[in-house]
Design a protein around this motif. Sequence first.
Motif, PDB file in Angstrom:
ATOM      1  N   LEU A   1       0.643  -1.312  -0.207  1.00  0.00           N
ATOM      2  CA  LEU A   1      -0.055  -0.488   0.118  1.00  0.00           C
ATOM      3  C   LEU A   1       0.677   1.301   0.170  1.00  0.00           C
ATOM      4  O   LEU A   1       1.948   1.242   0.636  1.00  0.00           O
ATOM      5  N   ILE A   2       0.396   1.854  -0.602  1.00  0.00           N
ATOM      6  CA  ILE A   2       0.962   3.468  -0.445  1.00  0.00           C
ATOM      7  C   ILE A   2      -0.510   4.574  -0.151  1.00  0.00           C
ATOM      8  O   ILE A   2      -1.331   4.804  -0.856  1.00  0.00           O
ATOM      9  N   ASP A   3       0.271   5.156   1.012  1.00  0.00           N
ATOM     10  CA  ASP A   3      -0.687   6.265   1.395  1.00  0.00           C
ATOM     11  C   ASP A   3      -0.192   7.494   0.851  1.00  0.00           C
ATOM     12  O   ASP A   3       0.783   8.337   0.887  1.00  0.00           O
ATOM     13  N   CYS A   4      -1.156   8.030   0.227  1.00  0.00           N
ATOM     14  CA  CYS A   4      -0.982   9.243  -0.416  1.00  0.00           C
ATOM     15  C   CYS A   4      -1.058  10.458   0.002  1.00  0.00           C
ATOM     16  O   CYS A   4      -1.274  11.402  -0.647  1.00  0.00           O
ATOM     17  N   HIS A   5      -1.684  10.247   1.401  1.00  0.00           N
ATOM     18  CA  HIS A   5      -1.656  11.963   1.609  1.00  0.00           C
ATOM     19  C   HIS A   5      -2.077  11.752   3.277  1.00  0.00           C
ATOM     20  O   HIS A   5      -3.035  11.303   4.626  1.00  0.00           O
ATOM     21  N   ALA A   6      -1.100  12.165   4.137  1.00  0.00           N
ATOM     22  CA  ALA A   6      -1.090  11.504   5.920  1.00  0.00           C
ATOM     23  C   ALA A   6       0.009  13.060   6.333  1.00  0.00           C
ATOM     24  O   ALA A   6       0.922  13.480   5.803  1.00  0.00           O
ATOM     25  N   HIS A   7      -0.388  12.809   7.792  1.00  0.00           N
ATOM     26  CA  HIS A   7      -0.195  14.422   8.231  1.00  0.00           C
ATOM     27  C   HIS A   7       0.950  13.778   9.224  1.00  0.00           C
ATOM     28  O   HIS A   7       0.248  13.912  10.095  1.00  0.00           O
ATOM     29  N   LEU A   8       1.766  13.685   8.920  1.00  0.00           N
ATOM     30  CA  LEU A   8       2.728  13.594   9.915  1.00  0.00           C
ATOM     31  C   LEU A   8       3.166  14.501  10.314  1.00  0.00           C
ATOM     32  O   LEU A   8       3.826  13.471  11.815  1.00  0.00           O
TER      33      LEU A   8
ATOM     34  N   VAL B   1       2.104  15.244   3.883  1.00  0.00           N
ATOM     35  CA  VAL B   1       1.732  17.365   3.095  1.00  0.00           C
ATOM     36  C   VAL B   1       2.079  17.618   4.550  1.00  0.00           C
ATOM     37  O   VAL B   1       1.571  17.423   5.788  1.00  0.00           O
ATOM     38  N   ALA B   2       2.010  19.016   3.593  1.00  0.00           N
ATOM     39  CA  ALA B   2       2.459  20.445   4.677  1.00  0.00           C
ATOM     40  C   ALA B   2       1.353  20.998   4.727  1.00  0.00           C
ATOM     41  O   ALA B   2       0.617  20.994   3.590  1.00  0.00           O
ATOM     42  N   GLU B   3       1.504  21.716   5.512  1.00  0.00           N
ATOM     43  CA  GLU B   3      -0.322  22.074   6.001  1.00  0.00           C
ATOM     44  C   GLU B   3       0.058  23.952   5.748  1.00  0.00           C
ATOM     45  O   GLU B   3      -0.369  24.951   5.613  1.00  0.00           O
ATOM     46  N   ASP B   4       1.470  24.169   7.031  1.00  0.00           N
ATOM     47  CA  ASP B   4       2.434  25.585   6.319  1.00  0.00           C
ATOM     48  C   ASP B   4       3.921  25.347   6.177  1.00  0.00           C
ATOM     49  O   ASP B   4       3.866  24.485   6.419  1.00  0.00           O
ATOM     50  N   VAL B   5       3.977  26.472   5.888  1.00  0.00           N
ATOM     51  CA  VAL B   5       6.322  26.571   4.963  1.00  0.00           C
ATOM     52  C   VAL B   5       6.311  25.965   6.678  1.00  0.00           C
ATOM     53  O   VAL B   5       7.724  25.346   6.657  1.00  0.00           O
ATOM     54  N   GLY B   6       5.998  26.206   8.249  1.00  0.00           N
ATOM     55  CA  GLY B   6       6.779  25.983   9.114  1.00  0.00           C
ATOM     56  C   GLY B   6       6.827  24.182   9.438  1.00  0.00           C
ATOM     57  O   GLY B   6       7.810  23.344   9.578  1.00  0.00           O
ATOM     58  N   ASP B   7       6.273  23.251   8.343  1.00  0.00           N
ATOM     59  CA  ASP B   7       6.001  21.690   8.374  1.00  0.00           C
ATOM     60  C   ASP B   7       7.245  21.562   7.200  1.00  0.00           C
ATOM     61  O   ASP B   7       7.282  19.934   7.828  1.00  0.00           O
ATOM     62  N   VAL B   8       7.637  22.140   6.208  1.00  0.00           N
ATOM     63  CA  VAL B   8       8.389  22.016   6.023  1.00  0.00           C
ATOM     64  C   VAL B   8      10.121  21.061   7.041  1.00  0.00           C
ATOM     65  O   VAL B   8       9.994  20.042   5.947  1.00  0.00           O
ATOM     66  N   THR B   9      10.405  22.124   7.597  1.00  0.00           N
ATOM     67  CA  THR B   9      11.589  21.603   7.845  1.00  0.00           C
ATOM     68  C   THR B   9      11.888  20.242   8.414  1.00  0.00           C
ATOM     69  O   THR B   9      12.346  18.689   8.852  1.00  0.00           O
ATOM     70  N   PRO B  10      10.407  19.291   9.882  1.00  0.00           N
ATOM     71  CA  PRO B  10       9.711  18.509  10.215  1.00  0.00           C
ATOM     72  C   PRO B  10       9.883  17.440   9.658  1.00  0.00           C
ATOM     73  O   PRO B  10      10.361  16.392   9.428  1.00  0.00           O
TER      74      PRO B  10
END
Length: 243
Positions: A3-10, A37-46
């Motif tokens: 399976l490939i999960d194509c949308h997760a908020h890790l 997926v990112a919700e905002d620019v602050g999610d990118v680094t994590p």
Amino acid sequence: MRLIDCHAHLTDPELAADLDELLTGAAGQGVVRIVAVAEDVGDVTPLLALRDKAADKASLRWPAIDVCIGIHPCKAVSAVRRAGTVPALLESLRDLVVANRSSIVGIGECGLDYTPKVLAQGHGAEQVKEMQLAVLAGQARLSAEFDLPLNVHSRSAGHHAIDFLRQHQVSRAVFHAFDGRGRTRTYQGRLNKQPSPGPHGFVFPPPPGGAPCFSLCTQSGVWKLGLCFRFHLLSCGRRRRSK
């Protein structure tokens, strides 16, 4: 089954305490890859840090993690306020895409959310809609410029989102939280002129009540749309809020 999960908020804070357990469990259930997926620019680094950590197969048994960079429509108003203007926000987003182009697989989570709670932000519903549309338009341009698909949130905005993407000539998109009518999906499938997305087209999560079985996808970030795979439910049997 793989399976490939194509949308997760890790990067969701609710997952932080036991993320290792959840991802290890997901791998045990056959998940081989997760698109985070990112919700905002602050999610990118994590998110990029998680991607690199997942690549360390010597110490972890996680699925591979791919990353999308984008602005969630529910975060559009607050993101623009922090940046000062829509162009300033989109410029900072583009800078992130340029800096991390080799490490990302898409733009998102982006899209439209016309639910009353979201439209109550700002100084009125129409202003919020205009801001969401402007931010989505900028992300559609990034999709074209860098040849990256969009990871699209569409809630209470079914045909609005599809019409917008068609007008902006977006050729590849994965839809999330799509609650548009089945005939909207069917029309889009005919527009694609192919039974599966291939290199171009739109794919959707399974809808409530069923729909034509073409271009469906598996994702854990779906909050109400029927039999969607939830890696945290399968792996640990815990029900968590998803977005």
